[in-house]
Design a protein around this motif. Structure first.
Motif, PDB file in Angstrom:
ATOM      1  N   GLY A 124      -7.354  -5.991  11.000  1.00 36.41           N
ATOM      2  CA  GLY A 124      -7.405  -6.459   9.623  1.00 36.41           C
ATOM      3  C   GLY A 124      -6.113  -6.253   8.863  1.00 36.41           C
ATOM      4  N   THR A 125      -5.924  -7.072   7.835  1.00 34.87           N
ATOM      5  CA  THR A 125      -4.754  -6.948   6.980  1.00 34.87           C
ATOM      6  C   THR A 125      -4.950  -5.856   5.925  1.00 34.87           C
ATOM      7  OG1 THR A 125      -5.626  -8.710   5.547  1.00 34.87           O
ATOM      8  CG2 THR A 125      -4.076  -9.355   7.282  1.00 34.87           C
ATOM      9  N   ALA A 126      -6.131  -5.236   5.909  1.00 36.12           N
ATOM     10  CA  ALA A 126      -6.396  -4.176   4.934  1.00 36.12           C
ATOM     11  C   ALA A 126      -5.499  -2.969   5.142  1.00 36.12           C
ATOM     12  CB  ALA A 126      -7.863  -3.740   5.015  1.00 36.12           C
ATOM     13  N   ILE A 127      -4.812  -2.917   6.270  1.00 33.83           N
ATOM     14  CA  ILE A 127      -3.906  -1.797   6.533  1.00 33.83           C
ATOM     15  C   ILE A 127      -2.694  -1.814   5.594  1.00 33.83           C
ATOM     16  CG2 ILE A 127      -2.483  -2.973   8.270  1.00 33.83           C
ATOM     17  CD1 ILE A 127      -2.635  -0.324   9.901  1.00 33.83           C
ATOM     18  N   TYR A 128      -2.388  -2.985   5.011  1.00 34.59           N
ATOM     19  CA  TYR A 128      -1.249  -3.103   4.096  1.00 34.59           C
ATOM     20  C   TYR A 128      -1.702  -2.778   2.671  1.00 34.59           C
ATOM     21  CZ  TYR A 128       0.622  -5.767   8.058  1.00 34.59           C
ATOM     22  OH  TYR A 128       1.036  -6.161   9.311  1.00 34.59           O
ATOM     23  N   PRO A 129      -0.982  -1.896   1.958  1.00 37.23           N
ATOM     24  CA  PRO A 129      -1.366  -1.531   0.589  1.00 37.23           C
ATOM     25  C   PRO A 129      -1.188  -2.691  -0.391  1.00 37.23           C
ATOM     26  CG  PRO A 129       0.156   0.077   1.547  1.00 37.23           C
ATOM     27  CD  PRO A 129       0.169  -1.125   2.436  1.00 37.23           C
ATOM     28  N   ASP A 130      -1.978  -2.665  -1.457  1.00 37.34           N
ATOM     29  CA  ASP A 130      -1.807  -3.638  -2.528  1.00 37.34           C
ATOM     30  C   ASP A 130      -0.431  -3.486  -3.158  1.00 37.34           C
ATOM     31  OD1 ASP A 130      -4.334  -4.566  -2.130  1.00 37.34           O
ATOM     32  OD2 ASP A 130      -5.069  -4.153  -4.142  1.00 37.34           O
ATOM     33  N   SER A 131       0.194  -4.633  -3.456  1.00 32.42           N
ATOM     34  CA  SER A 131       1.506  -4.577  -4.092  1.00 32.42           C
ATOM     35  C   SER A 131       1.864  -5.945  -4.666  1.00 32.42           C
ATOM     36  CB  SER A 131       2.581  -4.157  -3.090  1.00 32.42           C
ATOM     37  OG  SER A 131       3.868  -4.216  -3.676  1.00 32.42           O
ATOM     38  N   PHE A 132       2.487  -5.951  -5.847  1.00 36.43           N
ATOM     39  CA  PHE A 132       2.975  -7.198  -6.438  1.00 36.43           C
ATOM     40  C   PHE A 132       4.418  -7.485  -6.015  1.00 36.43           C
ATOM     41  CE2 PHE A 132      -0.587  -6.855  -9.438  1.00 36.43           C
ATOM     42  CZ  PHE A 132      -0.964  -8.197  -9.534  1.00 36.43           C
ATOM     43  N   THR A 133       5.039  -6.532  -5.328  1.00 37.59           N
ATOM     44  CA  THR A 133       6.455  -6.704  -4.979  1.00 37.59           C
ATOM     45  C   THR A 133       6.716  -6.697  -3.468  1.00 37.59           C
ATOM     46  OG1 THR A 133       6.807  -4.319  -5.211  1.00 37.59           O
ATOM     47  CG2 THR A 133       7.241  -5.698  -7.149  1.00 37.59           C
ATOM     48  N   ALA A 134       5.930  -5.962  -2.704  1.00 31.99           N
ATOM     49  CA  ALA A 134       6.186  -5.834  -1.262  1.00 31.99           C
ATOM     50  C   ALA A 134       5.821  -7.101  -0.511  1.00 31.99           C
ATOM     51  CB  ALA A 134       5.404  -4.648  -0.697  1.00 31.99           C
ATOM     52  N   VAL A 135       6.607  -7.386   0.527  1.00 28.88           N
ATOM     53  CA  VAL A 135       6.295  -8.467   1.463  1.00 28.88           C
ATOM     54  C   VAL A 135       6.109  -7.819   2.830  1.00 28.88           C
ATOM     55  CG1 VAL A 135       7.065 -10.614   2.526  1.00 28.88           C
ATOM     56  CG2 VAL A 135       7.645 -10.119   0.132  1.00 28.88           C
ATOM     57  N   TYR A 136       4.935  -7.998   3.416  1.00 28.46           N
ATOM     58  CA  TYR A 136       4.603  -7.294   4.652  1.00 28.46           C
ATOM     59  C   TYR A 136       4.712  -8.200   5.875  1.00 28.46           C
ATOM     60  CZ  TYR A 136       2.511  -3.874   1.448  1.00 28.46           C
ATOM     61  OH  TYR A 136       2.302  -2.951   0.441  1.00 28.46           O
ATOM     62  N   ASP A 137       5.413  -7.694   6.903  1.00 24.85           N
ATOM     63  CA  ASP A 137       5.366  -8.342   8.212  1.00 24.85           C
ATOM     64  C   ASP A 137       4.909  -7.290   9.225  1.00 24.85           C
ATOM     65  OD1 ASP A 137       7.555  -6.754   8.971  1.00 24.85           O
ATOM     66  OD2 ASP A 137       9.014  -8.334   8.588  1.00 24.85           O
ATOM     67  N   GLU A 138       4.965  -7.638  10.491  1.00 25.15           N
ATOM     68  CA  GLU A 138       4.428  -6.742  11.518  1.00 25.15           C
ATOM     69  C   GLU A 138       5.210  -5.441  11.665  1.00 25.15           C
ATOM     70  OE1 GLU A 138       3.140 -10.915  12.513  1.00 25.15           O
ATOM     71  OE2 GLU A 138       5.004  -9.967  11.848  1.00 25.15           O
ATOM     72  N   ASN A 139       6.416  -5.390  11.113  1.00 24.69           N
ATOM     73  CA  ASN A 139       7.232  -4.180  11.205  1.00 24.69           C
ATOM     74  C   ASN A 139       7.005  -3.222  10.040  1.00 24.69           C
ATOM     75  OD1 ASN A 139       8.630  -4.971  13.615  1.00 24.69           O
ATOM     76  ND2 ASN A 139       9.829  -6.399  12.371  1.00 24.69           N
ATOM     77  N   SER A 140       6.207  -3.644   9.057  1.00 27.23           N
ATOM     78  CA  SER A 140       5.939  -2.794   7.894  1.00 27.23           C
ATOM     79  C   SER A 140       5.116  -1.587   8.328  1.00 27.23           C
ATOM     80  CB  SER A 140       5.180  -3.580   6.830  1.00 27.23           C
ATOM     81  OG  SER A 140       5.917  -4.719   6.419  1.00 27.23           O
ATOM     82  N   ILE A 141       5.517  -0.401   7.879  1.00 25.02           N
ATOM     83  CA  ILE A 141       4.861   0.820   8.347  1.00 25.02           C
ATOM     84  C   ILE A 141       3.965   1.457   7.292  1.00 25.02           C
ATOM     85  CG2 ILE A 141       6.646   1.376  10.039  1.00 25.02           C
ATOM     86  CD1 ILE A 141       7.833   3.314   8.018  1.00 25.02           C
ATOM     87  N   ALA A 142       3.931   0.923   6.077  1.00 23.69           N
ATOM     88  CA  ALA A 142       3.087   1.489   5.025  1.00 23.69           C
ATOM     89  C   ALA A 142       1.613   1.262   5.360  1.00 23.69           C
ATOM     90  CB  ALA A 142       3.423   0.839   3.689  1.00 23.69           C
ATOM     91  N   ASN A 143       0.805   2.315   5.253  1.00 23.06           N
ATOM     92  CA  ASN A 143      -0.625   2.228   5.537  1.00 23.06           C
ATOM     93  C   ASN A 143      -1.438   2.442   4.263  1.00 23.06           C
ATOM     94  OD1 ASN A 143      -0.230   1.771   8.249  1.00 23.06           O
ATOM     95  ND2 ASN A 143      -0.460   3.911   8.822  1.00 23.06           N
ATOM     96  N   ASP A 144      -2.379   1.546   4.005  1.00 24.74           N
ATOM     97  CA  ASP A 144      -3.255   1.669   2.854  1.00 24.74           C
ATOM     98  C   ASP A 144      -4.188   2.865   3.052  1.00 24.74           C
ATOM     99  OD1 ASP A 144      -4.225   0.325   0.333  1.00 24.74           O
ATOM    100  OD2 ASP A 144      -6.092   0.419   1.468  1.00 24.74           O
ATOM    101  N   THR A 145      -4.472   3.605   1.979  1.00 28.20           N
ATOM    102  CA  THR A 145      -5.284   4.820   2.093  1.00 28.20           C
ATOM    103  C   THR A 145      -6.733   4.604   1.666  1.00 28.20           C
ATOM    104  OG1 THR A 145      -4.572   5.516  -0.118  1.00 28.20           O
ATOM    105  CG2 THR A 145      -3.310   6.348   1.772  1.00 28.20           C
ATOM    106  N   THR A 146      -7.126   3.350   1.404  1.00 25.84           N
ATOM    107  CA  THR A 146      -8.509   3.066   1.048  1.00 25.84           C
ATOM    108  C   THR A 146      -9.393   3.131   2.294  1.00 25.84           C
ATOM    109  OG1 THR A 146      -8.249   0.689   1.401  1.00 25.84           O
ATOM    110  CG2 THR A 146      -7.747   1.537  -0.809  1.00 25.84           C
ATOM    111  N   PHE A 147     -10.705   3.013   2.085  1.00 26.51           N
ATOM    112  CA  PHE A 147     -11.641   3.040   3.208  1.00 26.51           C
ATOM    113  C   PHE A 147     -11.290   1.995   4.254  1.00 26.51           C
ATOM    114  CE2 PHE A 147     -15.404   0.743   4.854  1.00 26.51           C
ATOM    115  CZ  PHE A 147     -15.771   1.657   5.841  1.00 26.51           C
ATOM    116  N   LEU A 148     -11.046   0.746   3.819  1.00 28.81           N
ATOM    117  CA  LEU A 148     -10.752  -0.314   4.786  1.00 28.81           C
ATOM    118  C   LEU A 148      -9.430  -0.077   5.495  1.00 28.81           C
ATOM    119  CD1 LEU A 148     -11.801  -3.835   3.417  1.00 28.81           C
ATOM    120  CD2 LEU A 148     -12.798  -2.507   5.272  1.00 28.81           C
ATOM    121  N   GLY A 149      -8.447   0.421   4.766  1.00 28.98           N
ATOM    122  CA  GLY A 149      -7.161   0.714   5.390  1.00 28.98           C
ATOM    123  C   GLY A 149      -7.298   1.742   6.493  1.00 28.98           C
TER     124      GLY A 149
END
Length: 300
Positions: free
Chosen positions: A116-141
């Motif tokens: 799932g794409t839920a691994i990427y945190p919410d953001s109005f500025t970030a652009v995520y590709d497969e190399n992005s290492i930020a992990n969302d800390t919500t339940f789904l993340g």
């Protein structure tokens, strides 16, 4: 080639199965239901029970690739017990397959798992590709992280491992899009919150084609299964209304209202993620429906 699919009767599973059979592949599928005689050529069912950890070992005979799509739907209220089911339906099913491959001689070379794409945190500025290492800390993340870790254990068996992080799937046979379409059809459609949240999506045909492409090219690693052009919730709502020739006259629904109705699951409507399919494009995959306008026109 022979492919074993879990979740073959689901939204993506059905589309992928039809595509593989059309391409003269053989499909084995695992089901929790009683096996029925199926008139389709090259399509064979095998029984498994995730709770009792039982599986028909014959499902592996001659199999080259496993595509793991099984998992409880997230479109259901997240009670404490259902959260456990969401996780276990994804990880325990993987564990059963891992133990089977570890203990039974086989020719499987590639394990492909939905993610799932839920691994990427919410953001109005970030652009995520497969190399992005930020992990969302919500339940789904956190669920996606554990799901991915389960898939990675197949590397211990020297298998190629692919994790397909899938956005909102646009289909006219089920899924999130129909839930958005229904109120608009009934003249009570509206956006959610500010409507500015970016939603990363993919047409059902493109996601099936992407899995097919991964199988044929033995692509491994993480792949974002999203169209190259995300769309805001407000733009999507307007595009659906335009396609259905329905007016939009109601104000957007505030977040607190949806939280009262849906509980924690309301975050699905307010996720804001700009995700791009960098790897899919880099390996030469061509999207049939790169924009939401093209996708909606095809579906409706």
């Amino acid at each position: 080639m022979k492919i074993l699919i879990t979740g073959a009767t689901g939204l993506i599973g059905q589309e992928l199965t039809n595509l593989l059979l059309k391409d003269n592949h053989v499909v084995n599928y695992l089901t929790t239901s009683p096996i029925k005689k199926n008139p389709r050529e090259n399509y064979f069912g095998y029984h498994w029970n995730i709770k009792t950890k039982q599986i028909d070992e014959n499902c592996l005979e001659g199999v080259d690739v496993i595509v793991h799509l099984a998992g409880a739907t997230i479109a259901k209220k997240w009670t404490k017990s259902y959260k456990v089911e969401l996780l276990e339906s994804r990880t325990q099913s993987v564990d059963i397959l891992f133990e089977l491959l570890k203990n039974k001689p086989n020719q499987v070379q590639h394990f492909i798992s939905a993610s799932g794409t839920a691994i990427y945190p919410d953001s109005f500025t970030a652009v995520y590709d497969e190399n992005s290492i930020a992990n969302d800390t919500t339940f789904l993340g956190k669920l996606v992280v554990k799901w991915g870790n389960s898939a990675d254990q197949f590397k211990k068996l020297n298998l190629k491992v692919t994790k397909v992080r899938t956005g909102i799937v646009f289909s006219n046979n089920g899924g999130a899009l129909l839930e958005m379409v229904r109120p608009i059809k009934m003249f009570v459609g509206s956006g959610f919150g500010s409507g500015k949240q970016l939603q990363s999506w993919i047409h059902i045909k493109d996601v099936a084609n992407l899995y097919h492409f991964i199988i044929n090219n033995q692509t491994e690693g993480i792949i974002n299964a999203v169209a190259p052009n995300p769309i805001t919730n407000q733009e999507l709502t307007k595009a659906i209304a335009f396609q259905l020739q329905r007016p939009l006259f109601l104000p957007n629904i505030p977040r607190w209202v949806m939280k009262l109705i849906l509980g924690e699951m309301h975050v699905l409507l307010f996720n804001n993620k700009n995700i791009i399919p960098k790897k899919a494009l880099d390996i030469g995959f061509q999207f049939q429906f790169p924009t939401a306008k093209e996708a909606l026109k095809d579906l409706f």
